[in-house]
Design an enzyme around this catalytic site. Sequence first.
Site, mmCIF file in Angstrom:
data_model
loop_
_atom_site.group_PDB
_atom_site.id
_atom_site.type_symbol
_atom_site.label_atom_id
_atom_site.label_comp_id
_atom_site.label_asym_id
_atom_site.label_seq_id
_atom_site.Cartn_x
_atom_site.Cartn_y
_atom_site.Cartn_z
ATOM 1 N N ASP A 55 0.300 -1.274 -0.266
ATOM 2 C CA ASP A 55 0.180 -0.309 -0.065
ATOM 3 C C ASP A 55 0.774 1.432 -0.198
ATOM 4 O O ASP A 55 2.130 1.276 0.287
ATOM 5 C CB ASP A 55 -0.840 0.232 0.919
ATOM 6 C CG ASP A 55 -1.397 -0.615 1.312
ATOM 7 O OD1 ASP A 55 -2.142 -1.564 0.688
ATOM 8 O OD2 ASP A 55 -2.162 -1.610 2.458
ATOM 9 N N ASP A 100 -5.298 -3.337 5.157
ATOM 10 C CA ASP A 100 -5.864 -2.699 6.456
ATOM 11 C C ASP A 100 -6.795 -3.428 5.868
ATOM 12 O O ASP A 100 -7.340 -2.928 7.620
ATOM 13 C CB ASP A 100 -5.233 -1.523 6.587
ATOM 14 C CG ASP A 100 -5.116 -0.715 5.161
ATOM 15 O OD1 ASP A 100 -5.544 -0.900 4.233
ATOM 16 O OD2 ASP A 100 -4.617 0.624 5.532
ATOM 17 N N GLU A 150 34.082 -38.427 13.137
ATOM 18 C CA GLU A 150 33.832 -39.805 14.286
ATOM 19 C C GLU A 150 33.640 -40.944 13.419
ATOM 20 O O GLU A 150 33.922 -42.209 13.874
ATOM 21 C CB GLU A 150 32.819 -39.243 14.938
ATOM 22 C CG GLU A 150 32.892 -38.238 16.190
ATOM 23 C CD GLU A 150 30.877 -37.570 16.821
ATOM 24 O OE1 GLU A 150 31.207 -36.834 17.806
ATOM 25 O OE2 GLU A 150 29.779 -39.075 16.282
#
Length: 925
Positions: free
Chosen positions: A348, A651, A720
């Site tokens: 807007d 809005d 790992e």
Amino acid sequence: MTTAPSIPRAGERDVVAVQTAEPGAVFDVVGSSPRGLSSQEAVSRLAEHGRNELPRLAERSPVSRFLGQFTDLFAVVLLVASAFTLAAYLLGTPRDVGNLRLAIAILAVVLLNASIGFGQEYMAERTADAMRDMVPHQARVLRGGERVEVPAAELVVGDVVVLDAGDAVSADCRVVEAHDLAVNNVVLTGESDSVGRTADAVSGRVARLEARNLVWMGTTVAAGAGKAVVTGTGEHTEFGRIYRLTARTTPDRSPLQLQITHMARRVAAAAFALGVVLFAVRLPAGGPLVETFVFALGVMVACVPEGLPATLSVAMAIGVRRMARRQALVKKLVAVETLGSTTVICTDKTGTLTKAEMTVTRLWTAARTHRVTGVGYAPDGSVSDVDSAREVLRVAALCCDARVLPPKAGDGWRVLGDTTEAALLVAAAKAGLDVDAERRAAPRVGEFPFDSERKLMTTVHTHDGRTWAHVKGAPGELLARCTRIRTEQGDVALDDRTRAEVLAANDVMAGSALRVLAVAIREIRGARTGQAEAENDLTLLGLAGMLDPPRPEVVDAVASCRRAGIRVIMVTGDYALTAEAIAHRVGILAAPGRPRTVTGADLDGEIDDSALRDLLAGKGDVLFARVKPEHKMRVVAALKDLGEVVAVTGDGANDAPALKRADIGVAMGATGTDVAREAAVMVLLDDSFASIAAAVELGRSVYANIRKFLVYLFSHNIGELAPILVATFAGFPLVPINAMQVLAIDLGSDVLPALALGAEAPEPGVMDLPPRGRRERLFSWSLVRRFLFLGSIQAASATALFFWHLHTAGIPFDRFTAVNPVYREALTMTQATIVVSQFFNAFTVRSDRHSILRLGLLSNRKLVGAGLIGIAIMCAISYLPPLQAVFHTAPLSPVDWLLVVGCGSLVLGADEIRKFLLRRKEATT
Ligand code: ATP
């Protein structure tokens, strides 16, 4: 005013009387008056009957929530692993206390994870609650005849509420005044069509929910305006009753969370498969059954990304809180990630790009152009040639609902209601009009409220025994309904030439970015005043042009969206020239000159959906002006059809469909209607476009942070697993890292830095990249490539140091036993290499392209702290005898540490070189 000495509780109210009473008599039933309650009475009723809030539903007890954490798939896998290890301890002869320790350690991991998960859930809920409470929810009421705004939670029985289209109805009420009032009761009745409301009495035989003079909490005003007196609040409302019966909070999981949970499950399945394979390989190679089994379990535990879901929630919650600090409240977690991939923002104009601080600076009447001095809402200033301007301002001012309030306790003049109207009231005051006196002289007897469809507002007044319609609105629309114009010589017919003159005057004002309103009047003869009659055959009095300066912060925000490859399209109800002028000022229109401007009329006419898509797919600037909410919806739909990720602001109540259709519906917190706020997933507290841009930036950084900790976590898994695999397939009889060490890494060096990575501030340049693709998956090839690269360096370092340390002892590999001190040192080396390497890795993954020196070594202090904690734990495991016994470790020498730090830092060094080459390549292309 009437105040009943004691008001019965709202729930016991005689509902039949509320419905059957005549509008004037209803006030007696609830102990009120048409002027509303006095402030003192409202306060005492509030104290006596409580706030207008629904009680929180009984939440799950903390104990049951905590226990719920153990039903997670990972938790179940780990619990089973722990049970098996315990069984291995109990059945083994002799019993191996190491197995008991491992069983306890796995259990501890589960407990720790459950606690983190529990904490995260709690934090995420608190964040959501805080967000909800921050969404402003006000109601307009009459208190002692004055219109004021109060928090909806402070409404009491007897309050007179003012209702306008788009408002949420905040309590159960009886309508006492209705102007084309219609409400949407879908929440209560499931019926989505709006239904008209009346102020008239309704027979007691009509069912309560059918009574057309009642409105209910939780419903919304679909159209029109009116007043209603509160008859029930809080729990004692229809909504409260239903809420208690049906409302349940459903956890809101975003697609990203689902993606990660999905991926984590697959990883768990892969871990299981790997465990089985290793078991199958090692057992025939001569490993004892129980030990080999425990070893395989350890491998599985090593692979399970325990902390992942919790870390993800934290990263999201941090994003949500940061957005709130930048005035953007996100109502759904899903919005955080969608925001990051936004490609188009439809915005807007008024209030979002501009300040919505209107000042009338120019007036036009058939006689002349008038200058109005002064800025803001203080009535300080003057109007040139004031005599010929007074009538247009009088008529306009009487057609306003807004109020301008004088400064209180040091702040400036304040506006209650529409700022456009406030500007007109201030201009009237500058022209010397006493608006209150004018209102008394010409009381309002009817009204047709403003709506953005017809772009007009009309009020009906009686003055000197005659009835007048005062109309104000968009010049194009209003001029079409005028047949005469007021001149110094009296009212004359509007011919084509004069119409063209009026439009030219309008264009001059609009071209200098003024918002223009036209004002007209007509006398109404006859008793009944319909809207069609009141808004036709009008006499034009003049035009008012008001300045609404662009928000200064918007220029930068628009520029940053442009750099970020996000298109900004203005979609406004205002006039094309005004819109274009503002768009140029804030930088939405890059090229000088006029853009391709599409109006609502174009969209109703020649531009159908496919033409609209073609238009939007083109490269040039497009601007939408004089559009209605349904047009906005079409623009959003067309953009979505083109594959864009669309954020749209809105809005008004009619904006709700567009807000829902968009990927990100953005409502205005300060000036938006309740309906828009309800339909949106994000609410801007300050209404500013700059807050949308900030939210997009934060959305992008949340996504980037999640990527960072995924790379971090997965690279260490490779570190790992690789030594274990190498040892297994090379036939080395012992493990290069044991399950207890793996758990220590996962908890010592994994979780805290991952959390710290989730809290990283946006990286520089996050808005310099194009939006990520809609279909881009988080677990993309680029992510896998990245952790494979970093993980391989880590894996090579850990494996090399383990075997190097064994090699330096000069003993053949197959002669090593678990009690050999050199083997214990080598085990410690593997763990230390991974921990130190992860310390450096955490800095490495902070950016895919920027050097750590650019980001600043200490700029994420939490990360430094978390990494140092990991190293401290490692030192304790290496040097403290009780921990040495548990982890099978030994003290490392300074030379060992030199090797560990040297190899551990390779990840950082290698990636810095890669980043340097990448930047150089980018600079040359
Ligand atoms: P945006 O959609 O960018 O916020 P906007 O505020 O101009 O723009 P609307 O609120 O739909 O959009 O208003 C459309 C037009 O209606 C305005 O340009 C103005 O001419 C007219 N208008 C706005 N407010 C009022 C009012 N209170 N009374 C009468 N006319 C109004």
